[in-house]
Design a protein around this motif. Structure first.
Motif, PDB file in Angstrom:
ATOM      1  N   ALA A  66     -50.655  55.125  42.515  1.00 36.70           N
ATOM      2  CA  ALA A  66     -51.631  55.381  43.644  1.00 36.70           C
ATOM      3  C   ALA A  66     -52.188  54.105  44.383  1.00 36.70           C
ATOM      4  O   ALA A  66     -52.529  54.038  45.380  1.00 36.70           O
ATOM      5  N   LYS A  67     -52.441  53.075  43.458  1.00 35.89           N
ATOM      6  CA  LYS A  67     -52.796  51.769  43.774  1.00 35.89           C
ATOM      7  C   LYS A  67     -51.682  50.814  43.867  1.00 35.89           C
ATOM      8  O   LYS A  67     -51.988  49.693  44.456  1.00 35.89           O
ATOM      9  N   GLY A  68     -50.438  50.962  43.731  1.00 33.98           N
ATOM     10  CA  GLY A  68     -49.463  50.131  44.198  1.00 33.98           C
ATOM     11  C   GLY A  68     -49.235  49.410  42.989  1.00 33.98           C
ATOM     12  O   GLY A  68     -48.835  48.192  43.039  1.00 33.98           O
ATOM     13  N   ILE A  69     -49.687  49.623  41.817  1.00 34.35           N
ATOM     14  CA  ILE A  69     -49.967  48.565  40.603  1.00 34.35           C
ATOM     15  C   ILE A  69     -48.913  48.893  39.743  1.00 34.35           C
ATOM     16  O   ILE A  69     -48.421  50.195  39.207  1.00 34.35           O
ATOM     17  N   LYS A 119     -50.625  55.999  21.056  1.00 35.74           N
ATOM     18  CA  LYS A 119     -50.450  56.308  22.561  1.00 35.74           C
ATOM     19  C   LYS A 119     -51.649  56.353  23.301  1.00 35.74           C
ATOM     20  O   LYS A 119     -51.915  55.707  24.381  1.00 35.74           O
ATOM     21  N   GLN A 120     -52.724  57.231  23.070  1.00 36.60           N
ATOM     22  CA  GLN A 120     -53.658  57.613  23.701  1.00 36.60           C
ATOM     23  C   GLN A 120     -54.652  56.112  23.689  1.00 36.60           C
ATOM     24  O   GLN A 120     -55.067  55.909  24.928  1.00 36.60           O
ATOM     25  N   ALA A 121     -54.806  55.681  22.723  1.00 31.58           N
ATOM     26  CA  ALA A 121     -55.617  54.257  22.936  1.00 31.58           C
ATOM     27  C   ALA A 121     -54.750  53.208  23.643  1.00 31.58           C
ATOM     28  O   ALA A 121     -55.478  52.803  24.705  1.00 31.58           O
ATOM     29  N   LEU A 122     -53.572  53.143  23.850  1.00 25.02           N
ATOM     30  CA  LEU A 122     -52.882  52.284  24.748  1.00 25.02           C
ATOM     31  C   LEU A 122     -53.114  52.611  26.142  1.00 25.02           C
ATOM     32  O   LEU A 122     -53.023  51.849  27.067  1.00 25.02           O
ATOM     33  N   VAL A 123     -52.863  54.037  26.501  1.00 23.25           N
ATOM     34  CA  VAL A 123     -52.893  54.592  27.776  1.00 23.25           C
ATOM     35  C   VAL A 123     -54.464  54.217  28.205  1.00 23.25           C
ATOM     36  O   VAL A 123     -54.561  53.883  29.414  1.00 23.25           O
ATOM     37  N   ILE A 124     -55.466  54.424  27.510  1.00 26.43           N
ATOM     38  CA  ILE A 124     -56.956  54.097  27.724  1.00 26.43           C
ATOM     39  C   ILE A 124     -56.907  52.672  28.374  1.00 26.43           C
ATOM     40  O   ILE A 124     -57.497  52.351  29.185  1.00 26.43           O
ATOM     41  N   ILE A 125     -56.358  51.735  27.522  1.00 27.25           N
ATOM     42  CA  ILE A 125     -56.466  50.208  27.772  1.00 27.25           C
ATOM     43  C   ILE A 125     -55.550  49.926  29.197  1.00 27.25           C
ATOM     44  O   ILE A 125     -56.118  49.357  30.041  1.00 27.25           O
ATOM     45  N   LEU A 126     -54.385  50.776  29.306  1.00 30.29           N
ATOM     46  CA  LEU A 126     -53.734  50.581  30.770  1.00 30.29           C
ATOM     47  C   LEU A 126     -54.520  51.145  31.730  1.00 30.29           C
ATOM     48  O   LEU A 126     -54.631  50.446  32.752  1.00 30.29           O
ATOM     49  N   ASP A 127     -55.120  52.026  31.629  1.00 33.28           N
ATOM     50  CA  ASP A 127     -56.087  52.664  32.657  1.00 33.28           C
ATOM     51  C   ASP A 127     -57.068  52.065  33.028  1.00 33.28           C
ATOM     52  O   ASP A 127     -57.408  51.782  34.228  1.00 33.28           O
ATOM     53  N   ASN A 128     -57.736  51.372  32.057  1.00 33.69           N
ATOM     54  CA  ASN A 128     -58.877  50.450  32.545  1.00 33.69           C
ATOM     55  C   ASN A 128     -58.192  49.272  33.209  1.00 33.69           C
ATOM     56  O   ASN A 128     -59.002  48.659  34.259  1.00 33.69           O
ATOM     57  N   ALA A 129     -57.231  48.813  32.830  1.00 33.36           N
ATOM     58  CA  ALA A 129     -56.551  47.549  33.525  1.00 33.36           C
ATOM     59  C   ALA A 129     -56.233  47.810  34.848  1.00 33.36           C
ATOM     60  O   ALA A 129     -56.497  47.183  35.799  1.00 33.36           O
ATOM     61  N   ILE A 130     -55.733  48.981  34.977  1.00 27.21           N
ATOM     62  CA  ILE A 130     -55.320  49.622  36.576  1.00 27.21           C
ATOM     63  C   ILE A 130     -56.495  49.712  37.318  1.00 27.21           C
ATOM     64  O   ILE A 130     -56.631  49.294  38.458  1.00 27.21           O
ATOM     65  N   LYS A 131     -57.609  50.452  36.676  1.00 25.76           N
ATOM     66  CA  LYS A 131     -58.643  50.680  37.605  1.00 25.76           C
ATOM     67  C   LYS A 131     -59.398  49.289  37.857  1.00 25.76           C
ATOM     68  O   LYS A 131     -59.922  49.403  39.184  1.00 25.76           O
ATOM     69  N   TYR A 132     -59.367  48.348  37.351  1.00 25.17           N
ATOM     70  CA  TYR A 132     -60.206  47.093  37.816  1.00 25.17           C
ATOM     71  C   TYR A 132     -59.260  46.036  38.053  1.00 25.17           C
ATOM     72  O   TYR A 132     -59.832  44.716  38.406  1.00 25.17           O
ATOM     73  N   SER A 133     -58.011  46.299  38.752  1.00 21.01           N
ATOM     74  CA  SER A 133     -57.155  45.267  39.245  1.00 21.01           C
ATOM     75  C   SER A 133     -56.916  45.791  40.766  1.00 21.01           C
ATOM     76  O   SER A 133     -57.185  47.059  41.161  1.00 21.01           O
ATOM     77  N   PRO A 134     -56.708  44.752  41.594  1.00 23.52           N
ATOM     78  CA  PRO A 134     -56.671  44.925  42.964  1.00 23.52           C
ATOM     79  C   PRO A 134     -55.441  45.679  43.260  1.00 23.52           C
ATOM     80  O   PRO A 134     -54.495  45.600  42.520  1.00 23.52           O
ATOM     81  N   ARG A 135     -55.427  46.319  44.606  1.00 25.58           N
ATOM     82  CA  ARG A 135     -53.987  47.089  44.986  1.00 25.58           C
ATOM     83  C   ARG A 135     -52.992  46.134  45.040  1.00 25.58           C
ATOM     84  O   ARG A 135     -53.186  44.933  45.135  1.00 25.58           O
ATOM     85  N   ASP A 136     -51.807  46.487  44.610  1.00 26.71           N
ATOM     86  CA  ASP A 136     -50.578  46.135  44.786  1.00 26.71           C
ATOM     87  C   ASP A 136     -50.470  44.987  43.891  1.00 26.71           C
ATOM     88  O   ASP A 136     -49.671  43.936  44.136  1.00 26.71           O
TER      89      ASP A 136
END
Length: 174
Positions: free
Chosen positions: A17-20, A41-58
């Protein structure tokens, strides 16, 4: 199937959705650990989700795994907002949310990293975070390796994996 590959796949879906994109780098040789595959896997996805959330688009989020000193080390790094030094000791506390205006615009309860830390520690692992405001945040997970001969199963040669799940015997009802 690989726990890390599964988490990367879910991260790619979350990032669309953010082009990441998720740029993953690791050896294709199996790394054996004793784990509840779903929870790890849940722990790793949580960390990835945070990284995605706080990253600029694309942009991209990097995940790299190395093996050293009897541990598998997974580093997830974004090129986002960063976290002020005074907030870093609090990021793994339940309900803690960043205080900057840009960080507070993100949806969330402040439980994600606390849950990830708890899950990693239940796997006898460690989790740490480093960050620089306006540049990056990196979360590093260290997990103890298991003896590969004790973890091997009949399907081990069927796929090239990293952090392979321990397969349980299937019953006739599955």
């Amino acid at each position: 199937m690989s726990i890390v590959a599964d988490a990367v796949h879910e991260g790619e879906i979350l990032g669309r959705a953010k082009g990441i994109s998720i740029k993953a780098g690791y050896s294709t040789r199996p790394v054996w650990i004793t784990a509840d595959a779903q929870r790890l896997k849940q722990a790793l996805v949580i960390i990835l989700d945070n990284a995605i959330k706080y990253s600029p688009r694309d942009r991209s989020v990097n995940l790299n795994m190395t093996v050293m000193d009897g541990h598998a080390e997974i580093a997830i790094r974004d090129k986002g907002l960063g976290i002020p030094a005074e907030e870093i000791p609090k990021v793994f506390e339940r309900f803690y949310r960043g205080r900057s205006p840009r960080a507070s615009r993100q949806l969330g309860s402040g439980l994600g990293l606390a849950i990830a830390k708890w899950l990693i520690e239940k796997h006898r692992g460690e989790i740490a975070l480093t960050s620089e405001v306006g540049s990056f945040t990196e979360v590093v997970v260290r997990l103890p390796r298991a003896d590969a001969t004790a973890s091997a199963d009949a399907n081990a040669a069927a796929a090239v994996v990293v952090l392979k799940k321990k397969l349980r015997a299937k019953t006739g009802s599955e």
